[in-house]
Design a protein around this motif. Structure first.
Motif, PDB file in Angstrom:
ATOM      1  N   LYS A  90      -9.276  22.336  -9.633  1.00  0.00           N
ATOM      2  CA  LYS A  90     -10.345  22.353 -10.404  1.00  0.00           C
ATOM      3  C   LYS A  90     -11.598  21.563  -9.851  1.00  0.00           C
ATOM      4  O   LYS A  90     -12.722  21.105 -10.335  1.00  0.00           O
ATOM      5  CB  LYS A  90      -9.958  21.603 -11.702  1.00  0.00           C
ATOM      6  N   ASN A  91     -11.418  21.088  -8.493  1.00  0.00           N
ATOM      7  CA  ASN A  91     -12.494  20.281  -7.878  1.00  0.00           C
ATOM      8  C   ASN A  91     -12.951  19.149  -8.786  1.00  0.00           C
ATOM      9  O   ASN A  91     -14.246  19.168  -8.936  1.00  0.00           O
ATOM     10  CB  ASN A  91     -13.533  20.946  -7.303  1.00  0.00           C
ATOM     11  N   THR A  92     -12.080  18.621  -9.483  1.00  0.00           N
ATOM     12  CA  THR A  92     -12.577  17.458 -10.446  1.00  0.00           C
ATOM     13  C   THR A  92     -11.757  16.096  -9.885  1.00  0.00           C
ATOM     14  O   THR A  92     -10.480  16.134  -9.770  1.00  0.00           O
ATOM     15  CB  THR A  92     -12.288  17.655 -11.709  1.00  0.00           C
ATOM     16  N   GLY A  93     -12.534  15.050  -9.919  1.00  0.00           N
ATOM     17  CA  GLY A  93     -11.980  13.609 -10.041  1.00  0.00           C
ATOM     18  C   GLY A  93     -11.830  13.018 -11.323  1.00  0.00           C
ATOM     19  O   GLY A  93     -12.689  13.220 -11.919  1.00  0.00           O
ATOM     20  N   PHE A  94     -11.121  11.922 -11.342  1.00  0.00           N
ATOM     21  CA  PHE A  94     -11.137  11.337 -12.527  1.00  0.00           C
ATOM     22  C   PHE A  94     -10.667   9.648 -12.117  1.00  0.00           C
ATOM     23  O   PHE A  94     -10.098   9.256 -11.096  1.00  0.00           O
ATOM     24  CB  PHE A  94      -9.638  11.701 -13.525  1.00  0.00           C
ATOM     25  N   LEU A  95     -11.276   8.937 -13.112  1.00  0.00           N
ATOM     26  CA  LEU A  95     -11.266   7.511 -12.998  1.00  0.00           C
ATOM     27  C   LEU A  95     -10.599   7.106 -14.378  1.00  0.00           C
ATOM     28  O   LEU A  95     -11.536   6.827 -15.445  1.00  0.00           O
ATOM     29  CB  LEU A  95     -12.360   6.973 -12.622  1.00  0.00           C
ATOM     30  N   SER A 109     -10.999  -6.137  -8.090  1.00  0.00           N
ATOM     31  CA  SER A 109     -11.149  -6.529  -9.573  1.00  0.00           C
ATOM     32  C   SER A 109     -10.890  -5.518 -10.461  1.00  0.00           C
ATOM     33  O   SER A 109     -10.814  -5.587 -11.708  1.00  0.00           O
ATOM     34  CB  SER A 109     -12.790  -6.613  -9.715  1.00  0.00           C
ATOM     35  N   VAL A 110     -10.307  -4.303  -9.845  1.00  0.00           N
ATOM     36  CA  VAL A 110      -9.803  -3.367 -10.951  1.00  0.00           C
ATOM     37  C   VAL A 110      -8.373  -2.758 -10.651  1.00  0.00           C
ATOM     38  O   VAL A 110      -7.896  -2.170 -11.258  1.00  0.00           O
ATOM     39  CB  VAL A 110     -10.840  -2.062 -10.871  1.00  0.00           C
ATOM     40  N   LYS A 111      -7.988  -3.250  -9.597  1.00  0.00           N
ATOM     41  CA  LYS A 111      -6.513  -3.069  -9.017  1.00  0.00           C
ATOM     42  C   LYS A 111      -5.545  -3.540 -10.420  1.00  0.00           C
ATOM     43  O   LYS A 111      -5.513  -4.499 -10.882  1.00  0.00           O
ATOM     44  CB  LYS A 111      -6.046  -3.812  -8.093  1.00  0.00           C
ATOM     45  N   GLY A 112      -4.618  -2.465 -10.510  1.00  0.00           N
ATOM     46  CA  GLY A 112      -3.791  -2.576 -11.719  1.00  0.00           C
ATOM     47  C   GLY A 112      -4.389  -2.107 -13.107  1.00  0.00           C
ATOM     48  O   GLY A 112      -3.630  -2.120 -13.989  1.00  0.00           O
ATOM     49  N   ARG A 113      -5.675  -1.849 -13.025  1.00  0.00           N
ATOM     50  CA  ARG A 113      -6.270  -1.598 -14.636  1.00  0.00           C
ATOM     51  C   ARG A 113      -6.695  -0.312 -14.354  1.00  0.00           C
ATOM     52  O   ARG A 113      -6.807   0.457 -15.611  1.00  0.00           O
ATOM     53  CB  ARG A 113      -7.122  -2.547 -14.909  1.00  0.00           C
ATOM     54  N   PHE A 114      -7.320   0.360 -13.097  1.00  0.00           N
ATOM     55  CA  PHE A 114      -7.891   1.612 -13.040  1.00  0.00           C
ATOM     56  C   PHE A 114      -7.056   2.486 -12.248  1.00  0.00           C
ATOM     57  O   PHE A 114      -6.380   1.804 -11.384  1.00  0.00           O
ATOM     58  CB  PHE A 114      -9.370   1.422 -12.348  1.00  0.00           C
ATOM     59  N   THR A 115      -7.170   3.675 -12.551  1.00  0.00           N
ATOM     60  CA  THR A 115      -6.587   4.514 -11.573  1.00  0.00           C
ATOM     61  C   THR A 115      -7.126   5.710 -11.251  1.00  0.00           C
ATOM     62  O   THR A 115      -7.821   6.498 -12.326  1.00  0.00           O
ATOM     63  CB  THR A 115      -4.998   5.178 -12.291  1.00  0.00           C
ATOM     64  N   VAL A 116      -7.519   6.076  -9.851  1.00  0.00           N
ATOM     65  CA  VAL A 116      -8.332   7.057  -9.517  1.00  0.00           C
ATOM     66  C   VAL A 116      -7.394   8.350  -9.039  1.00  0.00           C
ATOM     67  O   VAL A 116      -6.068   8.154  -8.737  1.00  0.00           O
ATOM     68  CB  VAL A 116      -9.221   6.784  -8.238  1.00  0.00           C
ATOM     69  N   SER A 117      -7.663   9.544  -9.598  1.00  0.00           N
ATOM     70  CA  SER A 117      -6.752  10.785  -9.367  1.00  0.00           C
ATOM     71  C   SER A 117      -7.840  11.962  -8.942  1.00  0.00           C
ATOM     72  O   SER A 117      -8.876  11.949  -9.220  1.00  0.00           O
ATOM     73  CB  SER A 117      -5.864  11.110 -10.360  1.00  0.00           C
TER      74      SER A 117
END
Length: 122
Positions: free
Chosen positions: A76-81, A63-71
């Motif tokens: 910095k021990n930090t994740g992003f969406l 449902s989110v493929k192509g719109r959301f990016t996880v990194s």
């Protein structure tokens, strides 16, 4: 123990973008992956995306493929969406989680953030 603190939620119009952050502290070396889940009112918590912490492998719900990016930023021990082209159906409380040898399953994550509300208006 791993502590997770989320930030970045809010109100956005359909088609807009938001970026969620998840800062990890504590025994972060024990993290296999960081996952992102969401829960809308009256619905079960569902998998959104995940990233393996060492190799950076990524996984997405259809449902989110192509719109959301996880990194992630290991230093910095930090994740992003990064969430683009948001839809009303994306409205939910979003949670980050640490652990996850099975990245798709809530049961495999030992630590959870407090959640952040994302509301997409039409």
């Amino acid at each position: 123990q791993v502590q997770l603190v989320e930030s970045g939620g809010g109100l956005v119009q359909a088609g807009g973008s938001l970026r969620l952050s998840c800062a990890a502290s504590g025994r972060t070396f024990s993290m296999w992956a960081m996952g992102w889940f969401r829960q809308a009112p009256g619905k079960e918590r569902e998998f959104v995306a995940a990233i393996t912490w060492s190799s950076g492998g990524t996984y997405y719900a259809d449902s989110v493929k192509g719109r959301f990016t996880v990194s992630r930023d290991n230093g910095k021990n930090t994740g992003f969406l990064q969430m683009n082209s948001l839809k009303r159906a994306d409205t939910a409380v979003y949670y980050c989680a640490a652990g996850g040898n099975n990245v798709f399953s809530t049961a495999s994550y030992n630590y959870w953030g407090q959640g952040t509300q994302v509301t997409v208006s039409s």
